[in-house]
Design a protein around this motif. Structure first.
Motif, PDB file in Angstrom:
ATOM      1  N   ASN A 120      43.913  45.234  33.474  1.00 50.70           N
ATOM      2  CA  ASN A 120      45.194  45.377  32.792  1.00 50.70           C
ATOM      3  C   ASN A 120      46.196  44.408  33.414  1.00 50.70           C
ATOM      4  OD1 ASN A 120      47.656  46.146  31.754  1.00 50.70           O
ATOM      5  ND2 ASN A 120      47.355  48.338  32.093  1.00 50.70           N
ATOM      6  N   PRO A 121      46.649  43.402  32.664  1.00 55.95           N
ATOM      7  CA  PRO A 121      47.552  42.390  33.222  1.00 55.95           C
ATOM      8  C   PRO A 121      48.933  42.928  33.616  1.00 55.95           C
ATOM      9  CG  PRO A 121      47.016  41.895  30.916  1.00 55.95           C
ATOM     10  CD  PRO A 121      46.235  43.104  31.296  1.00 55.95           C
ATOM     11  N   GLU A 122      49.215  44.205  33.326  1.00 54.34           N
ATOM     12  CA  GLU A 122      50.479  44.784  33.781  1.00 54.34           C
ATOM     13  C   GLU A 122      50.502  44.902  35.308  1.00 54.34           C
ATOM     14  OE1 GLU A 122      51.392  48.498  31.859  1.00 54.34           O
ATOM     15  OE2 GLU A 122      50.829  47.718  29.891  1.00 54.34           O
ATOM     16  N   PHE A 123      49.335  44.902  35.908  1.00 57.53           N
ATOM     17  CA  PHE A 123      49.217  45.023  37.357  1.00 57.53           C
ATOM     18  C   PHE A 123      48.786  43.691  37.947  1.00 57.53           C
ATOM     19  CE2 PHE A 123      48.213  49.146  35.467  1.00 57.53           C
ATOM     20  CZ  PHE A 123      49.192  49.933  36.057  1.00 57.53           C
ATOM     21  N   GLN A 124      49.093  43.493  39.219  1.00 57.57           N
ATOM     22  CA  GLN A 124      48.660  42.286  39.916  1.00 57.57           C
ATOM     23  C   GLN A 124      47.130  42.309  40.044  1.00 57.57           C
ATOM     24  OE1 GLN A 124      50.528  39.664  41.120  1.00 57.57           O
ATOM     25  NE2 GLN A 124      52.212  40.605  39.989  1.00 57.57           N
ATOM     26  N   PHE A 125      46.515  41.156  39.917  1.00 59.21           N
ATOM     27  CA  PHE A 125      45.057  41.070  40.004  1.00 59.21           C
ATOM     28  C   PHE A 125      44.573  41.489  41.390  1.00 59.21           C
ATOM     29  CE2 PHE A 125      40.927  38.774  40.153  1.00 59.21           C
ATOM     30  CZ  PHE A 125      40.360  39.325  39.008  1.00 59.21           C
ATOM     31  N   ASN A 126      45.310  41.082  42.445  1.00 65.54           N
ATOM     32  CA  ASN A 126      44.878  41.448  43.794  1.00 65.54           C
ATOM     33  C   ASN A 126      44.964  42.963  44.010  1.00 65.54           C
ATOM     34  OD1 ASN A 126      47.693  41.415  43.781  1.00 65.54           O
ATOM     35  ND2 ASN A 126      47.837  40.681  45.887  1.00 65.54           N
ATOM     36  N   THR A 127      45.917  43.634  43.389  1.00 65.72           N
ATOM     37  CA  THR A 127      46.028  45.091  43.490  1.00 65.72           C
ATOM     38  C   THR A 127      44.808  45.750  42.852  1.00 65.72           C
ATOM     39  OG1 THR A 127      48.424  44.862  43.350  1.00 65.72           O
ATOM     40  CG2 THR A 127      47.525  47.058  42.962  1.00 65.72           C
ATOM     41  N   TRP A 128      44.389  45.212  41.724  1.00 66.21           N
ATOM     42  CA  TRP A 128      43.218  45.720  41.026  1.00 66.21           C
ATOM     43  C   TRP A 128      41.968  45.544  41.898  1.00 66.21           C
ATOM     44  CZ3 TRP A 128      39.231  43.002  37.993  1.00 66.21           C
ATOM     45  CH2 TRP A 128      38.506  43.840  37.140  1.00 66.21           C
ATOM     46  N   LEU A 129      41.830  44.361  42.515  1.00 69.63           N
ATOM     47  CA  LEU A 129      40.684  44.108  43.395  1.00 69.63           C
ATOM     48  C   LEU A 129      40.693  45.046  44.599  1.00 69.63           C
ATOM     49  CD1 LEU A 129      40.610  40.201  43.419  1.00 69.63           C
ATOM     50  CD2 LEU A 129      38.909  41.714  42.380  1.00 69.63           C
ATOM     51  N   ILE A 130      41.856  45.265  45.195  1.00 69.11           N
ATOM     52  CA  ILE A 130      41.962  46.154  46.355  1.00 69.11           C
ATOM     53  C   ILE A 130      41.575  47.581  45.958  1.00 69.11           C
ATOM     54  CG2 ILE A 130      43.584  47.201  48.000  1.00 69.11           C
ATOM     55  CD1 ILE A 130      42.973  44.308  48.749  1.00 69.11           C
ATOM     56  N   ALA A 131      42.003  48.021  44.780  1.00 70.48           N
ATOM     57  CA  ALA A 131      41.641  49.363  44.309  1.00 70.48           C
ATOM     58  C   ALA A 131      40.122  49.483  44.164  1.00 70.48           C
ATOM     59  CB  ALA A 131      42.330  49.667  42.983  1.00 70.48           C
ATOM     60  N   ILE A 132      39.489  48.463  43.627  1.00 75.78           N
ATOM     61  CA  ILE A 132      38.021  48.465  43.495  1.00 75.78           C
ATOM     62  C   ILE A 132      37.395  48.502  44.883  1.00 75.78           C
ATOM     63  CG2 ILE A 132      35.997  47.131  42.754  1.00 75.78           C
ATOM     64  CD1 ILE A 132      37.786  46.036  40.447  1.00 75.78           C
ATOM     65  N   ALA A 133      37.908  47.695  45.812  1.00 73.81           N
ATOM     66  CA  ALA A 133      37.364  47.651  47.179  1.00 73.81           C
ATOM     67  C   ALA A 133      37.477  49.020  47.853  1.00 73.81           C
ATOM     68  CB  ALA A 133      38.089  46.587  48.000  1.00 73.81           C
ATOM     69  N   LYS A 134      38.613  49.683  47.668  1.00 70.00           N
ATOM     70  CA  LYS A 134      38.783  51.022  48.257  1.00 70.00           C
ATOM     71  C   LYS A 134      37.727  51.982  47.711  1.00 70.00           C
ATOM     72  CE  LYS A 134      43.806  50.991  48.966  1.00 70.00           C
ATOM     73  NZ  LYS A 134      45.066  51.588  48.473  1.00 70.00           N
ATOM     74  N   ASN A 135      37.489  51.921  46.410  1.00 66.60           N
ATOM     75  CA  ASN A 135      36.496  52.804  45.794  1.00 66.60           C
ATOM     76  C   ASN A 135      35.083  52.493  46.283  1.00 66.60           C
ATOM     77  OD1 ASN A 135      38.400  54.258  44.350  1.00 66.60           O
ATOM     78  ND2 ASN A 135      38.296  52.899  42.590  1.00 66.60           N
ATOM     79  N   VAL A 136      34.775  51.215  46.433  1.00 69.86           N
ATOM     80  CA  VAL A 136      33.453  50.825  46.953  1.00 69.86           C
ATOM     81  C   VAL A 136      33.295  51.355  48.378  1.00 69.86           C
ATOM     82  CG1 VAL A 136      32.033  48.853  47.684  1.00 69.86           C
ATOM     83  CG2 VAL A 136      33.204  48.792  45.474  1.00 69.86           C
ATOM     84  N   HIS A 137      34.356  51.245  49.173  1.00 65.87           N
ATOM     85  CA  HIS A 137      34.322  51.736  50.552  1.00 65.87           C
ATOM     86  C   HIS A 137      34.123  53.250  50.575  1.00 65.87           C
ATOM     87  CE1 HIS A 137      36.478  52.482  54.578  1.00 65.87           C
ATOM     88  NE2 HIS A 137      35.239  52.163  54.814  1.00 65.87           N
ATOM     89  N   ILE A 138      34.845  53.968  49.736  1.00 64.61           N
ATOM     90  CA  ILE A 138      34.703  55.428  49.658  1.00 64.61           C
ATOM     91  C   ILE A 138      33.278  55.794  49.260  1.00 64.61           C
ATOM     92  CG2 ILE A 138      35.405  57.478  48.337  1.00 64.61           C
ATOM     93  CD1 ILE A 138      38.272  56.181  48.300  1.00 64.61           C
ATOM     94  N   ASP A 139      32.721  55.094  48.273  1.00 60.73           N
ATOM     95  CA  ASP A 139      31.335  55.358  47.853  1.00 60.73           C
ATOM     96  C   ASP A 139      30.369  55.135  49.009  1.00 60.73           C
ATOM     97  OD1 ASP A 139      32.211  55.951  45.317  1.00 60.73           O
ATOM     98  OD2 ASP A 139      31.614  54.021  44.447  1.00 60.73           O
ATOM     99  N   MET A 140      30.598  54.056  49.770  1.00 65.62           N
ATOM    100  CA  MET A 140      29.733  53.763  50.911  1.00 65.62           C
ATOM    101  C   MET A 140      29.807  54.892  51.942  1.00 65.62           C
ATOM    102  SD  MET A 140      29.810  50.459  53.443  1.00 65.62           S
ATOM    103  CE  MET A 140      31.107  51.087  54.496  1.00 65.62           C
ATOM    104  N   LEU A 141      31.004  55.368  52.219  1.00 65.33           N
ATOM    105  CA  LEU A 141      31.173  56.452  53.189  1.00 65.33           C
ATOM    106  C   LEU A 141      30.511  57.735  52.698  1.00 65.33           C
ATOM    107  CD1 LEU A 141      34.880  55.878  54.290  1.00 65.33           C
ATOM    108  CD2 LEU A 141      32.802  55.346  55.585  1.00 65.33           C
TER     109      LEU A 141
END
Length: 183
Positions: free
Chosen positions: A62-83
């Motif tokens: 969604n271009p309403e949000f910064q692309f880096n914010t979107w990537l960080i949100a995905i990274a957080k979820n990947v990290h949570i899944d790993m844990l």
């Protein structure tokens, strides 16, 4: 403006746009996750998976949000899944006496049947790898059979580290498709 243009091109499948976005945001996502994990190996795995998921789902960005914010949100979820995966592994405490009895009873050597199954699976995997383009075969071979690090592969092939990461990402994705199609 250049970011938006490359996001739009990436949505259309433009590989150079993917490379641009990966190069542009890699260090930011990597630095963020390294602070959270304090482990370079986990961080690298998380960031690679983050970009793989982001590129697979870039049409949902969604271009309403910064692309880096979107990537960080995905990274957080990947990290949570790993844990979560790590937590779900069962661990049972045994005394030394229990360990001794268990090791004396359990035969850890693979059976003849196990060996045959392993050989057949490896043979099928190698056949699937041979269906990849040569440059993908090469990075798969260096990473998973020679167990070289990403940096060692980059040095060996004389290519930038991010190119190696992208090649491995694509190679694994293509290999998974080949395996599923043969399934």
């Amino acid at each position: 403006m250049e970011i938006i243009k490359n996001i739009e091109l990436a949505k259309q499948g433009d590989q150079s746009a993917f490379t641009f976005l990966l190069d542009h945001y890699w260090n930011e996502v990597y630095g963020f996750m390294l602070k959270r994990t304090e482990n370079e190996t986990d961080t690298e795995d998380i960031v690679i998976e983050t970009f793989a998921k982001a590129f697979d789902k870039i049409h949902t960005y969604n271009p309403e949000f910064q692309f880096n914010t979107w990537l960080i949100a995905i990274a957080k979820n990947v990290h949570i899944d790993m844990l979560r995966k790590r937590k779900s592994s069962l661990s049972v405490d045994f005394s030394n006496e229990d360990d001794y009895r268990a090791y004396n009873l359990a035969d850890t050597a693979p059976t003849a049947e196990d060996k045959i199954i392993t050989e057949q699976n490896l043979s099928r995997l190698l056949q699937c790898i041979k269906e990849l383009k040569p440059h993908y075969q090469e990075v798969i071979q260096l990473r998973y059979f020679q167990e070289l690090s990403y940096q060692e592969i980059a040095d060996e092939l004389g290519e930038p580290l991010n190119n190696i990461k992208i090649k491995l990402l694509r190679a694994k994705k293509l290999l998974a498709e080949i395996i599923l199609n043969k399934g």
